[in-house]
Write a protein that holds these residues in place. Sequence first.
Motif: not given
Length: 250
Positions: A7, A9, A14, A38, A42, A45, A48, A51
């Motif tokens: 994972v 960034r 992400q 993840a 994500g 967050d 983020v 994905h």
Amino acid sequence: MSEHIEVSRDGAVQTVRMNRPDKKNAITRAMYAAMAKALTEGDADEAVRVHLILGVPGAFSSGNDLADFMAVATGGEHGTEVYDFLMALATAQKPVVSGVDGIAVGIGTTINFHCDLTLATPRTRFHTPFVDLGLVPEAGSSLIGPALLGRQRAFALLGLGEPLAAADAKAAGLIHDVVAEEELEAAVLALAQRVAAKPPQALKIARDFMLGDREALVARIRAEGEQFRARLSSDEARNAFVAFMNRKKG
């Protein structure tokens, strides 16, 4: 967690990368758990916005690890890792983008049913041999597939087990575009960054409208999962796994 899930960034993107090249990215229970974590983290967050799911050159994923299937078929416990991942994917609150190169079998295909944008390479083949293994479609593919592809093309993919080439997948609406192998990762990251640059609240509202009510999808994933688990313990599935493993050894 799993050493085979990376994972990272890049700005607001992400990236969740399956990295088990020696097994062509066959997904283990630990890998499912790591990907579910993840996606969930994500989503929570604010930094983020997108994905991005990737595999390795030549292998997005060869599907579920057959050793895990065999363990369940011979009386082992099921665990919730696959279900947790599918729920995190199906209910993701932020756009999901994928880049697919080469092998995309089983869950390696159905992951992309949940992606908002997918790029694939010319050598990619989407293949779902669930019935051939004595199993049933999963990840809500029995619901999404006919709606996305039409009943007959969906049946050919999910029931007959006919592979779908990248160009045909684009024509059918399963993927966004086909790009050269050497361009895939740069192109799909650029695409994800374009999505991430959009006004996030407006994009969320637009995406939610396009996805509609996801309760039916969640219910289908649950129903498929119950049948899938039951089929794993069936004689049909057990015999199919043994025959497949013997072919691999030969």
